[in-house]
Design a protein around this motif. Structure first.
Motif, PDB file in Angstrom:
ATOM      1  N   GLY A   7       0.784  -1.222   0.000  1.00 33.82           N
ATOM      2  CA  GLY A   7       0.000   0.000   0.000  1.00 33.82           C
ATOM      3  C   GLY A   7       0.816   1.273   0.000  1.00 33.82           C
ATOM      4  O   GLY A   7       0.257   2.365  -0.129  1.00 33.82           O
ATOM      5  N   GLU A   8       2.122   1.158   0.131  1.00 32.54           N
ATOM      6  CA  GLU A   8       2.991   2.334   0.115  1.00 32.54           C
ATOM      7  C   GLU A   8       3.707   2.427  -1.225  1.00 32.54           C
ATOM      8  O   GLU A   8       4.214   1.439  -1.747  1.00 32.54           O
ATOM      9  N   ARG A   9       3.748   3.625  -1.797  1.00 36.10           N
ATOM     10  CA  ARG A   9       4.417   3.846  -3.071  1.00 36.10           C
ATOM     11  C   ARG A   9       5.813   4.406  -2.806  1.00 36.10           C
ATOM     12  O   ARG A   9       5.967   5.490  -2.250  1.00 36.10           O
ATOM     13  N   VAL A  10       6.825   3.631  -3.215  1.00 38.38           N
ATOM     14  CA  VAL A  10       8.218   3.989  -2.969  1.00 38.38           C
ATOM     15  C   VAL A  10       8.854   4.434  -4.278  1.00 38.38           C
ATOM     16  O   VAL A  10       8.791   3.718  -5.284  1.00 38.38           O
ATOM     17  N   ASP A  11       9.456   5.618  -4.272  1.00 42.02           N
ATOM     18  CA  ASP A  11      10.118   6.140  -5.460  1.00 42.02           C
ATOM     19  C   ASP A  11      11.502   5.506  -5.582  1.00 42.02           C
ATOM     20  O   ASP A  11      12.356   5.675  -4.712  1.00 42.02           O
ATOM     21  N   THR A  12      11.736   4.772  -6.674  1.00 36.62           N
ATOM     22  CA  THR A  12      13.027   4.109  -6.867  1.00 36.62           C
ATOM     23  C   THR A  12      14.099   5.054  -7.382  1.00 36.62           C
ATOM     24  O   THR A  12      15.288   4.723  -7.341  1.00 36.62           O
ATOM     25  N   GLY A  13      13.688   6.205  -7.927  1.00 38.31           N
ATOM     26  CA  GLY A  13      14.644   7.118  -8.530  1.00 38.31           C
ATOM     27  C   GLY A  13      15.122   6.674  -9.899  1.00 38.31           C
ATOM     28  O   GLY A  13      16.015   7.292 -10.481  1.00 38.31           O
ATOM     29  N   LEU A  14      14.518   5.616 -10.431  1.00 42.17           N
ATOM     30  CA  LEU A  14      14.927   5.071 -11.724  1.00 42.17           C
ATOM     31  C   LEU A  14      13.908   5.434 -12.800  1.00 42.17           C
ATOM     32  O   LEU A  14      12.710   5.235 -12.621  1.00 42.17           O
ATOM     33  N   ARG A  15      14.401   5.919 -13.923  1.00 48.16           N
ATOM     34  CA  ARG A  15      13.516   6.198 -15.063  1.00 48.16           C
ATOM     35  C   ARG A  15      13.175   4.915 -15.803  1.00 48.16           C
ATOM     36  O   ARG A  15      12.078   4.787 -16.363  1.00 48.16           O
ATOM     37  N   LYS A  16      14.113   3.956 -15.800  1.00 46.82           N
ATOM     38  CA  LYS A  16      13.879   2.665 -16.439  1.00 46.82           C
ATOM     39  C   LYS A  16      14.100   1.547 -15.422  1.00 46.82           C
ATOM     40  O   LYS A  16      15.168   1.435 -14.827  1.00 46.82           O
ATOM     41  N   PHE A  17      13.064   0.748 -15.258  1.00 45.65           N
ATOM     42  CA  PHE A  17      13.094  -0.359 -14.296  1.00 45.65           C
ATOM     43  C   PHE A  17      12.001  -1.335 -14.720  1.00 45.65           C
ATOM     44  O   PHE A  17      10.822  -1.016 -14.674  1.00 45.65           O
ATOM     45  N   GLY A  18      12.420  -2.519 -15.149  1.00 41.20           N
ATOM     46  CA  GLY A  18      11.463  -3.520 -15.599  1.00 41.20           C
ATOM     47  C   GLY A  18      10.873  -4.310 -14.451  1.00 41.20           C
ATOM     48  O   GLY A  18       9.847  -3.950 -13.887  1.00 41.20           O
TER      49      GLY A  18
END
Length: 225
Positions: A158-169
């Motif tokens: 339920g938590e949205r975590v920002d990975t800091g990645l523009r590309k992530f499969g």
């Protein structure tokens, strides 16, 4: 959530200093390029089939099975006993573990595949990590870019975590399986031993030992040995 919950880097891969088990699994993705930055290829000393085109620094392990034709762009490290099938397209910054199958008409870029992974037919594997013995059915797509090209978020409980990645499969744990013609949206995470059914669109996080066959239709199952 740490990488050790999903996979271990095999000892046969000479990159132990770059991939730390306590890191978040998606933090391994930028490390692939770093790990391969000093790679020295060995293809100049090997006879290649006429239709195999190699560009840049590529390491081929012992008994790698090459097809009549494919394209491999370095830097790329391919472990012992890997089978590469016709029309495979490896676009660079790819590490492939021993005994894996690189499928016909499949495309790979910035990817880390552990030992004995199976990606045998018509798949796209970009900016992704596949654990040991993970398997993609025919036509599976690991989408790696949002429509709006913004930073990719991971949905965790339920938590949205920002990975800091523009590309992530996708991150697939050991023994994870994805059914034929399924599409995983950017930032998908599938735990060890979990399965996603065929012709399914999936996003988010699937916990250990679960099966997902569509929205509101998933169940738990025992982990594989």
């Amino acid at each position: 959530m740490i990488a050790a919950e999903f996979f271990d880097l095999p000892e046969s891969m000479p990159f132990q200093d770059f991939f730390h088990q306590e890191a978040r699994p998606w933090d391994w993705l930028p490390k692939i390029k770093e790990a391969l930055s000093g790679l020295v290829g060995n293809t100049a000393i090997r006879e290649l089939p006429a239709g195999v085109h190699i560009e840049g620094e590529v390491h081929l392990g012992d008994s790698v099975k090459l097809p009549p034709y494919c394209f491999i762009k370095g830097p790329c490290w391919i472990g012992d006993g890997v089978e590469i099938r016709p029309s495979a397209y490896i676009r660079g910054n790819v590490i492939i573990g021993a005994g894996s199958v690189i499928g016909n008409s499949c495309e790979y870029k910035n990817a880390l595949l552990m030992e004995k992974t199976q990606t045998p037919h018509f798949s796209y594997v970009g900016d992704s990590i596949l654990g040991k013995s993970a398997h993609l059915g025919a036509g599976v797509i690991l989408s790696n870019l949002r429509f709006d090209q913004q930073s990719i978020l991971v949905n965790l409980d339920g938590e949205r975590v920002d990975t800091g990645l523009r590309k992530f499969g996708a991150i697939l744990g050991d023994n994870a399986e994805i059914g034929c013609n399924s599409a995983l949206m950017p930032g998908s995470i599938v735990s060890k031993g979990s399965l996603i059914g065929p012709t399914t669109s999936f996003s988010g996080y699937l916990g250990p030992g679960q099966v997902y066959v569509g929205k509101d239709r998933h169940r738990k199952m025992p982990l594989k040995d």
